[in-house]
Design a protein around this motif. Structure first.
Motif, mmCIF file in Angstrom:
data_model
loop_
_atom_site.group_PDB
_atom_site.id
_atom_site.type_symbol
_atom_site.label_atom_id
_atom_site.label_comp_id
_atom_site.label_asym_id
_atom_site.label_seq_id
_atom_site.Cartn_x
_atom_site.Cartn_y
_atom_site.Cartn_z
ATOM 1 N N GLY A 78 0.812 -1.214 0.000
ATOM 2 C CA GLY A 78 0.000 0.000 0.000
ATOM 3 C C GLY A 78 0.841 1.257 0.000
ATOM 4 O O GLY A 78 0.479 2.262 -0.631
ATOM 5 N N LEU A 79 1.979 1.210 0.700
ATOM 6 C CA LEU A 79 2.875 2.361 0.720
ATOM 7 C C LEU A 79 3.447 2.628 -0.672
ATOM 8 O O LEU A 79 3.559 3.790 -1.102
ATOM 9 C CB LEU A 79 4.004 2.110 1.723
ATOM 10 C CG LEU A 79 5.070 3.195 1.841
ATOM 11 C CD1 LEU A 79 4.466 4.464 2.429
ATOM 12 C CD2 LEU A 79 6.235 2.706 2.702
ATOM 13 N N ALA A 80 3.808 1.570 -1.405
ATOM 14 C CA ALA A 80 4.333 1.747 -2.757
ATOM 15 C C ALA A 80 3.284 2.359 -3.678
ATOM 16 O O ALA A 80 3.580 3.296 -4.448
ATOM 17 C CB ALA A 80 4.801 0.397 -3.304
ATOM 18 N N ALA A 81 2.043 1.861 -3.611
ATOM 19 C CA ALA A 81 0.983 2.408 -4.461
ATOM 20 C C ALA A 81 0.680 3.859 -4.094
ATOM 21 O O ALA A 81 0.456 4.702 -4.973
ATOM 22 C CB ALA A 81 -0.268 1.545 -4.334
ATOM 23 N N TRP A 82 0.682 4.159 -2.779
ATOM 24 C CA TRP A 82 0.399 5.536 -2.357
ATOM 25 C C TRP A 82 1.517 6.480 -2.794
ATOM 26 O O TRP A 82 1.256 7.626 -3.189
ATOM 27 C CB TRP A 82 0.242 5.582 -0.842
ATOM 28 C CG TRP A 82 0.023 6.976 -0.316
ATOM 29 C CD1 TRP A 82 -1.105 7.728 -0.429
ATOM 30 C CD2 TRP A 82 0.974 7.773 0.398
ATOM 31 N NE1 TRP A 82 -0.921 8.946 0.174
ATOM 32 C CE2 TRP A 82 0.338 9.002 0.691
ATOM 33 C CE3 TRP A 82 2.280 7.554 0.821
ATOM 34 C CZ2 TRP A 82 0.977 10.017 1.394
ATOM 35 C CZ3 TRP A 82 2.921 8.568 1.524
ATOM 36 C CH2 TRP A 82 2.283 9.781 1.800
ATOM 37 N N THR A 83 2.758 6.038 -2.732
ATOM 38 C CA THR A 83 3.884 6.870 -3.172
ATOM 39 C C THR A 83 3.772 7.193 -4.654
ATOM 40 O O THR A 83 3.989 8.341 -5.075
ATOM 41 C CB THR A 83 5.210 6.158 -2.879
ATOM 42 O OG1 THR A 83 5.292 5.850 -1.481
ATOM 43 C CG2 THR A 83 6.395 7.037 -3.248
ATOM 44 N N ASP A 143 2.348 11.108 -8.955
ATOM 45 C CA ASP A 143 1.594 11.496 -10.140
ATOM 46 C C ASP A 143 0.715 12.706 -9.870
ATOM 47 O O ASP A 143 0.516 13.549 -10.760
ATOM 48 C CB ASP A 143 0.735 10.322 -10.622
ATOM 49 C CG ASP A 143 1.583 9.123 -11.046
ATOM 50 O OD1 ASP A 143 2.772 9.329 -11.371
ATOM 51 O OD2 ASP A 143 1.066 7.989 -11.014
ATOM 52 N N THR A 144 0.177 12.795 -8.660
ATOM 53 C CA THR A 144 -0.674 13.936 -8.332
ATOM 54 C C THR A 144 0.135 15.223 -8.263
ATOM 55 O O THR A 144 -0.293 16.282 -8.762
ATOM 56 C CB THR A 144 -1.401 13.693 -6.998
ATOM 57 O OG1 THR A 144 -2.134 12.475 -7.078
ATOM 58 C CG2 THR A 144 -2.365 14.827 -6.693
ATOM 59 N N ALA A 162 -7.508 6.745 -3.464
ATOM 60 C CA ALA A 162 -6.987 5.510 -4.065
ATOM 61 C C ALA A 162 -6.055 4.749 -3.133
ATOM 62 O O ALA A 162 -5.433 3.778 -3.559
ATOM 63 C CB ALA A 162 -6.243 5.843 -5.359
ATOM 64 N N ALA A 163 -5.966 5.153 -1.868
ATOM 65 C CA ALA A 163 -5.046 4.501 -0.929
ATOM 66 C C ALA A 163 -5.584 3.134 -0.526
ATOM 67 O O ALA A 163 -6.795 2.874 -0.545
ATOM 68 C CB ALA A 163 -4.839 5.372 0.301
ATOM 69 N N SER A 164 -4.684 2.250 -0.141
ATOM 70 C CA SER A 164 -5.070 0.906 0.289
ATOM 71 C C SER A 164 -5.734 0.972 1.669
ATOM 72 O O SER A 164 -5.525 1.929 2.422
ATOM 73 C CB SER A 164 -3.837 0.002 0.346
ATOM 74 O OG SER A 164 -2.963 0.428 1.379
ATOM 75 N N ARG A 194 8.160 -1.903 -3.547
ATOM 76 C CA ARG A 194 7.602 -3.063 -4.251
ATOM 77 C C ARG A 194 8.572 -4.240 -4.222
ATOM 78 O O ARG A 194 8.151 -5.396 -4.086
ATOM 79 C CB ARG A 194 7.255 -2.687 -5.686
ATOM 80 C CG ARG A 194 6.089 -1.714 -5.794
ATOM 81 C CD ARG A 194 5.499 -1.694 -7.189
ATOM 82 N NE ARG A 194 4.399 -0.749 -7.272
ATOM 83 C CZ ARG A 194 3.157 -1.005 -6.871
ATOM 84 N NH1 ARG A 194 2.866 -2.196 -6.356
ATOM 85 N NH2 ARG A 194 2.213 -0.100 -6.986
ATOM 86 N N ASP A 195 9.852 -3.958 -4.347
ATOM 87 C CA ASP A 195 10.844 -5.039 -4.246
ATOM 88 C C ASP A 195 10.805 -5.677 -2.854
ATOM 89 O O ASP A 195 10.915 -6.911 -2.721
ATOM 90 C CB ASP A 195 12.236 -4.491 -4.537
ATOM 91 C CG ASP A 195 12.409 -4.110 -6.004
ATOM 92 O OD1 ASP A 195 11.614 -4.584 -6.838
ATOM 93 O OD2 ASP A 195 13.323 -3.305 -6.305
ATOM 94 N N GLU A 196 10.657 -4.846 -1.826
ATOM 95 C CA GLU A 196 10.584 -5.386 -0.467
ATOM 96 C C GLU A 196 9.333 -6.238 -0.280
ATOM 97 O O GLU A 196 9.373 -7.296 0.363
ATOM 98 C CB GLU A 196 10.596 -4.244 0.547
ATOM 99 C CG GLU A 196 10.544 -4.715 1.989
ATOM 100 C CD GLU A 196 10.502 -3.565 2.985
ATOM 101 O OE1 GLU A 196 10.200 -3.826 4.158
ATOM 102 O OE2 GLU A 196 10.779 -2.419 2.578
#
Length: 289
Positions: A105-110, A115-116, A133-135, A201-203
């Motif tokens: 969720g942190l990767a998607a939020w970053t 982009d914003t 759009a956050a998890s 994402r790698d983590e």
């Protein structure tokens, strides 16, 4: 058995003594209490009482069943301890899954924040827009950040509090980048957030692979524990002459030593199956910022 020292009356006396002693200890703890201090969470005594309330009934039933089946007080105490600490020994998968979901969720939020902000939007407005759009793992914490910003809390302090709420080393890296940009308004934040999102994402992928490998190990350990518990109980029920030596005080002492080694092995396996979390970078001392 007639040749054993531990007859039913002795077993009942031992069980009654354990019950009375435990009740007296809880009574003293409730009367004396703990010194009052400024705490951010429940006191150790409160956590102990909550833990005993959740698992105490199951542990008591397990102890009574084993005691009735084997007439071994040491085995009954071990069964109660196993029921009490079952989640501690075999419940690490839930925590690891929650940590993996938080990193994802942190990767998607970053990425969403990057982009914003690319549309020439300020950081505070970008944080508010990214919540949609956050998890689910991050949404409550982001809502708290937005409420703090609306209450006129400065952005660096709100980000520090956000880091404390998440309590994650990977999140600290993202928050440090946001704090530096909020104070200096320098270029390059988009590239930094892209790199941090890729790292997160790698983590998450690494944690997912580790969980898949360790799920089989946890299942094997549970099978071994079940067999080791069921075998002596079954022998005591269906072939009592085979385990007659454990009916004596000396036999109970030997059983206690065997169970101690068994408990040490379980603790060692639990330590091997735990995943060390990344060290925190944003740590406050005494709440000072």
């Amino acid at each position: 058995m007639s040749t054993g020292i531990l007859n039913p009356d002795t077993l009942l006396s031992i069980l009654a003594g354990i019950t009375v002693g435990g009740g007296a200890a809880l009574l003293v703890a409730s009367l004396v209490g703990m010194p009052r201090k400024e705490r951010t969470g429940p006191s150790p005594a409160r956590r102990l009482v909550d833990f005993a309330r959740r698992r105490g009934a199951i542990a008591g039933i397990a102890a009574l069943v084993v005691l009735a089946a084997t007439r071994w007080p040491v085995a009954a105490i071990a069964a109660a301890a196993l029921a009490l600490f079952w989640d501690k020994l075999f419940g690490g998968a839930k925590e690891e899954r929650a940590a993996m979901e938080r990193v994802e969720g942190l990767a998607a939020w970053t990425e969403s924040l990057r982009d914003t902000m690319a549309g020439a939007v300020g950081m505070e407005q970008a944080i508010q827009a990214s919540m949609r759009a956050a998890s689910p793992a991050l949404r409550p914490h982001l809502a708290t950040v937005i409420d703090r910003l609306r209450a006129k809390t400065s952005l660096p302090i709100a980000l520090d509090l956000f880091a404390e709420d998440l309590n994650d080393g990977s999140a600290d890296l993202v928050i440090i980048a946001l704090k530096n940009n909020a104070r200096q308004q320098g270029p390059g934040l988009r590239d930094v957030l892209s790199e941090l999102a890729a790292t997160a994402r790698d983590e998450a992928d690494m944690r997912r692979r580790i969980m898949a490998q360790r799920s089989g190990t946890r299942r094997s350990v549970k099978i071994v524990v079940t067999v080791c518990v069921a075998f002596p109980v079954g022998m005591a029920l269906f072939n009592p002459s085979y385990v007659e030596a454990y009916q004596t005080v000396q036999g109970q002492g030997v059983l206690a030593v065997v169970l101690a080694f068994f408990a040490a092995g379980l603790a060692w396996l639990r330590n091997l199956s735990s995943v060390p979390t990344p060290a925190r970078l944003l740590i406050t001392a005494g709440g000072a910022r």
